[in-house]
Motif scaffolding. Structure first.
Motif, PDB file in Angstrom:
ATOM      1  N   GLN A 169       0.816  -1.208   0.000  1.00  0.00           N
ATOM      2  CA  GLN A 169       0.000   0.000   0.000  1.00  0.00           C
ATOM      3  C   GLN A 169       0.855   1.264   0.000  1.00  0.00           C
ATOM      4  N   LEU A 170       1.946   1.241   0.761  1.00  0.00           N
ATOM      5  CA  LEU A 170       2.795   2.431   0.864  1.00  0.00           C
ATOM      6  C   LEU A 170       3.560   2.705  -0.423  1.00  0.00           C
ATOM      7  N   PHE A 171       4.149   1.643  -1.003  1.00  0.00           N
ATOM      8  CA  PHE A 171       4.980   1.822  -2.196  1.00  0.00           C
ATOM      9  C   PHE A 171       4.213   1.614  -3.504  1.00  0.00           C
ATOM     10  N   ARG A 172       2.921   1.304  -3.394  1.00  0.00           N
ATOM     11  CA  ARG A 172       2.082   1.117  -4.587  1.00  0.00           C
ATOM     12  C   ARG A 172       2.690   0.072  -5.525  1.00  0.00           C
ATOM     13  N   CYS A 173       2.908  -1.094  -4.958  1.00  0.00           N
ATOM     14  CA  CYS A 173       3.503  -2.196  -5.716  1.00  0.00           C
ATOM     15  C   CYS A 173       2.755  -3.472  -5.376  1.00  0.00           C
ATOM     16  N   CYS A 174       3.102  -4.550  -6.054  1.00  0.00           N
ATOM     17  CA  CYS A 174       2.405  -5.816  -5.840  1.00  0.00           C
ATOM     18  C   CYS A 174       3.379  -6.975  -6.040  1.00  0.00           C
ATOM     19  N   GLY A 175       3.496  -7.850  -5.045  1.00  0.00           N
ATOM     20  CA  GLY A 175       4.411  -8.979  -5.142  1.00  0.00           C
ATOM     21  C   GLY A 175       5.858  -8.542  -5.011  1.00  0.00           C
ATOM     22  N   VAL A 176       6.759  -9.463  -5.347  1.00  0.00           N
ATOM     23  CA  VAL A 176       8.191  -9.168  -5.286  1.00  0.00           C
ATOM     24  C   VAL A 176       8.682  -8.624  -6.619  1.00  0.00           C
ATOM     25  N   HIS A 177       8.395  -9.367  -7.708  1.00  0.00           N
ATOM     26  CA  HIS A 177       8.787  -8.922  -9.048  1.00  0.00           C
ATOM     27  C   HIS A 177       7.614  -8.344  -9.830  1.00  0.00           C
ATOM     28  N   GLY A 178       6.409  -8.633  -9.364  1.00  0.00           N
ATOM     29  CA  GLY A 178       5.219  -8.150 -10.047  1.00  0.00           C
ATOM     30  C   GLY A 178       3.987  -8.868  -9.538  1.00  0.00           C
ATOM     31  N   VAL A 179       2.834  -8.491 -10.047  1.00  0.00           N
ATOM     32  CA  VAL A 179       1.581  -9.063  -9.586  1.00  0.00           C
ATOM     33  C   VAL A 179       1.498 -10.567  -9.866  1.00  0.00           C
ATOM     34  N   ASP A 213       3.512 -12.809  -9.135  1.00  0.00           N
ATOM     35  CA  ASP A 213       4.045 -13.599  -8.018  1.00  0.00           C
ATOM     36  C   ASP A 213       2.931 -14.173  -7.145  1.00  0.00           C
ATOM     37  N   TRP A 214       1.782 -13.489  -7.113  1.00  0.00           N
ATOM     38  CA  TRP A 214       0.681 -13.935  -6.272  1.00  0.00           C
ATOM     39  C   TRP A 214      -0.162 -15.016  -6.939  1.00  0.00           C
ATOM     40  N   LYS A 215       0.074 -15.237  -8.237  1.00  0.00           N
ATOM     41  CA  LYS A 215      -0.690 -16.231  -8.996  1.00  0.00           C
ATOM     42  C   LYS A 215      -2.186 -15.925  -8.907  1.00  0.00           C
ATOM     43  N   ASP A 216      -2.997 -16.814  -8.345  1.00  0.00           N
ATOM     44  CA  ASP A 216      -4.449 -16.588  -8.295  1.00  0.00           C
ATOM     45  C   ASP A 216      -4.923 -16.099  -6.926  1.00  0.00           C
ATOM     46  N   ASN A 217      -3.980 -15.659  -6.099  1.00  0.00           N
ATOM     47  CA  ASN A 217      -4.345 -15.256  -4.743  1.00  0.00           C
ATOM     48  C   ASN A 217      -3.824 -13.848  -4.449  1.00  0.00           C
ATOM     49  N   VAL A 218      -4.234 -12.883  -5.279  1.00  0.00           N
ATOM     50  CA  VAL A 218      -3.766 -11.503  -5.130  1.00  0.00           C
ATOM     51  C   VAL A 218      -4.483 -10.830  -3.970  1.00  0.00           C
ATOM     52  N   PRO A 219      -3.750 -10.294  -2.984  1.00  0.00           N
ATOM     53  CA  PRO A 219      -4.409  -9.654  -1.836  1.00  0.00           C
ATOM     54  C   PRO A 219      -5.012  -8.300  -2.203  1.00  0.00           C
ATOM     55  N   ILE A 220      -5.929  -7.842  -1.359  1.00  0.00           N
ATOM     56  CA  ILE A 220      -6.607  -6.562  -1.581  1.00  0.00           C
ATOM     57  C   ILE A 220      -5.621  -5.401  -1.548  1.00  0.00           C
ATOM     58  N   SER A 221      -4.501  -5.556  -0.823  1.00  0.00           N
ATOM     59  CA  SER A 221      -3.528  -4.462  -0.691  1.00  0.00           C
ATOM     60  C   SER A 221      -2.861  -4.115  -2.017  1.00  0.00           C
ATOM     61  N   CYS A 222      -3.016  -4.970  -3.045  1.00  0.00           N
ATOM     62  CA  CYS A 222      -2.465  -4.681  -4.372  1.00  0.00           C
ATOM     63  C   CYS A 222      -3.391  -3.791  -5.200  1.00  0.00           C
ATOM     64  N   CYS A 223      -4.599  -3.584  -4.721  1.00  0.00           N
ATOM     65  CA  CYS A 223      -5.591  -2.817  -5.482  1.00  0.00           C
ATOM     66  C   CYS A 223      -5.153  -1.359  -5.626  1.00  0.00           C
ATOM     67  N   THR A 224      -5.347  -0.804  -6.814  1.00  0.00           N
ATOM     68  CA  THR A 224      -4.910   0.568  -7.082  1.00  0.00           C
ATOM     69  C   THR A 224      -5.842   1.611  -6.485  1.00  0.00           C
ATOM     70  N   ARG A 225      -7.056   1.199  -6.095  1.00  0.00           N
ATOM     71  CA  ARG A 225      -8.008   2.135  -5.517  1.00  0.00           C
ATOM     72  C   ARG A 225      -8.245   1.796  -4.048  1.00  0.00           C
ATOM     73  N   ASP A 226      -8.437   2.815  -3.233  1.00  0.00           N
ATOM     74  CA  ASP A 226      -8.671   2.623  -1.808  1.00  0.00           C
ATOM     75  C   ASP A 226      -9.913   3.426  -1.394  1.00  0.00           C
ATOM     76  N   PRO A 227     -10.959   2.781  -0.882  1.00  0.00           N
ATOM     77  CA  PRO A 227     -11.078   1.332  -0.662  1.00  0.00           C
ATOM     78  C   PRO A 227     -11.399   0.588  -1.951  1.00  0.00           C
ATOM     79  N   CYS A 228     -11.083  -0.692  -1.941  1.00  0.00           N
ATOM     80  CA  CYS A 228     -11.282  -1.518  -3.128  1.00  0.00           C
ATOM     81  C   CYS A 228     -12.531  -2.382  -2.890  1.00  0.00           C
TER      82      CYS A 228
END
Length: 232
Positions: A145-155, A157-172
């Protein structure tokens, strides 16, 4: 050595030692603040002892203790304290130089461990139950949420289990939402590099002050010795 010159050296030793003591106290306070408010310590465990906040606390504590001897030794004209201050300060400067060489020499290895730790934390997050490993989950969510990023190398990395904290809008609130695509590795690595750069600048400043203290302690100690001032 005339009296005015001795007083000048004594004043310089006391003032510079006190300045160095203040710098050390500030470094300890800043390091404690970083430890209390840090959200990333659970994600990076391999080189925890050289984590910026821990480095600041340890270095600042040692500096304050050593410089306290310099202040007392100069004010009381005690050559036992002055020689102890000289030896400890010399050892401290050697340690600082050694640490700087280690950081420069192993910077690439540190980056590798950094990536491995983040991947390990991500896998723990993915494989944990809803109530398991709350610390790692909260820290990883805070980073994303702070750095506006997702996963280690990219989204991906989460495969089919992407957390809500990766969402670009708040609240999601929507089921189909857009996630940050950039990974957190580069952003976190740059953040750590900036912290080490600030820490390094502070250490260099203190190193210069310590070197000046080291140079003027020797003639002052020699004068006290010739004047017959004992180890009172």
């Amino acid at each position: 050595m005339n009296h005015s010159c001795v007083n000048c050296l004594k004043t310089m030793v006391v003032n510079l030692s006190f300045l160095c003591w203040l710098c050390g106290a500030f470094v300890v306070a800043f390091g404690e603040f970083q430890v209390i408010n840090s959200k990333y310590s659970s994600l990076i465990t391999t080189f925890w002892p050289i984590y910026p906040a821990n480095t600041l606390v340890v270095t600042g504590t040692i500096v304050t203790c050593v410089c306290y001897l310099g202040v007392l030794g100069g004010m009381r004209e005690n050559r036992c304290m002055l020689i102890s201050f000289f030896v400890l300060l010399f050892v401290l400067m050697l340690v600082e130089m050694t640490m700087a060489c280690v950081f420069l020499g192993y910077s690439r290895e540190i980056g590798t461990y950094f990536e491995k730790d983040l991947m390990r934390s991500l896998e723990i997050y993915r494989q944990s139950s809803a109530e398991g490993n709350k610390t790692i989950k909260d820290d990883f969510d805070a980073v994303q949420q702070l750095f506006r990023c997702c996963g280690v190398h990219g989204v991906a990395d989460w495969k089919d289990n992407v957390p809500i904290s990766c969402c670009t809008r708040d609240p999601c609130n929507t089921l189909l939402h857009t996630n940050w695509q950039e990974g957190c590795l580069v952003k976190l690595r740059n953040w750590f590099a900036g912290n080490y750069l600030s820490t390094g600048a502070g250490v260099v400043t203190m190193f210069i002050i310590q070197f000046i203290c080291l140079c003027i302690t020797i003639p002052l100690f020699c004068h006290f010795r010739r004047s017959g001032l004992g180890y009172q």
